[in-house]
Write a protein that holds these residues in place. Structure first.
Motif, PDB file in Angstrom:
ATOM      1  N   ARG A 171       2.971   4.964  -6.764  1.00  0.00           N
ATOM      2  CA  ARG A 171       2.284   4.760  -7.971  1.00  0.00           C
ATOM      3  C   ARG A 171       2.275   5.617  -9.146  1.00  0.00           C
ATOM      4  O   ARG A 171       2.273   6.899  -8.921  1.00  0.00           O
ATOM      5  CB  ARG A 171       0.636   4.359  -7.790  1.00  0.00           C
ATOM      6  CG  ARG A 171       0.720   3.435  -6.528  1.00  0.00           C
ATOM      7  CD  ARG A 171       0.482   1.906  -7.059  1.00  0.00           C
ATOM      8  NE  ARG A 171       0.403   1.416  -5.609  1.00  0.00           N
ATOM      9  CZ  ARG A 171       1.228   0.235  -5.421  1.00  0.00           C
ATOM     10  NH1 ARG A 171       1.966  -0.594  -6.466  1.00  0.00           N
ATOM     11  NH2 ARG A 171       1.231  -0.347  -4.292  1.00  0.00           N
ATOM     12  N   LEU A 175      -7.402   1.626  -2.887  1.00  0.00           N
ATOM     13  CA  LEU A 175      -6.077   0.531  -2.837  1.00  0.00           C
ATOM     14  C   LEU A 175      -6.310  -0.318  -1.528  1.00  0.00           C
ATOM     15  O   LEU A 175      -6.645   0.100  -0.481  1.00  0.00           O
ATOM     16  CB  LEU A 175      -5.018   1.266  -2.779  1.00  0.00           C
ATOM     17  CG  LEU A 175      -4.249   1.795  -3.750  1.00  0.00           C
ATOM     18  CD1 LEU A 175      -2.784   2.659  -3.548  1.00  0.00           C
ATOM     19  CD2 LEU A 175      -4.200   0.886  -5.065  1.00  0.00           C
ATOM     20  N   LEU A 178       0.732  -1.233  -0.074  1.00  0.00           N
ATOM     21  CA  LEU A 178      -0.018  -0.148  -0.157  1.00  0.00           C
ATOM     22  C   LEU A 178       0.723   1.278  -0.017  1.00  0.00           C
ATOM     23  O   LEU A 178       0.470   2.207  -0.305  1.00  0.00           O
ATOM     24  CB  LEU A 178      -1.134  -0.111   1.192  1.00  0.00           C
ATOM     25  CG  LEU A 178      -2.062  -1.097   1.425  1.00  0.00           C
ATOM     26  CD1 LEU A 178      -2.633  -1.185   2.607  1.00  0.00           C
ATOM     27  CD2 LEU A 178      -2.748  -1.009   0.028  1.00  0.00           C
TER      28      LEU A 178
END
Length: 72
Positions: free
Chosen positions: A52, A61, A48
């Motif tokens: 990105r 997510l 996590l």
């Protein structure tokens, strides 16, 4: 007006990340071409905290693949 169709994606690497980015950034184009109002609702990733190449709303997510199933 058509209701959005929720999409859950497993993985956000090269292929998953490109799909996510296109579904979000080109939402209107995808809807015009397909007639579907696709909405990215969950994306399962290993980490996590990893940076990105795309932006998703808070809570999209997850590190639990089961969260991408039906009913999400």
């Amino acid at each position: 007006m058509q209701h959005p169709l929720g999409v859950g994606i497993l993985g956000a690497g090269t292929i998953g990340g490109t799909l996510i980015r296109r579904l979000i950034d080109e939402h209107d184009v995808v809807r015009a071409k397909t007639g579907l109002d696709l909405e990215v609702r969950r994306v399962a990733v290993r980490s996590l905290d990893k940076a990105r190449a795309f932006m998703v709303p808070e809570g999209v997510l997850t590190d639990r693949p089961d969260d991408c199933g039906a009913g999400t």
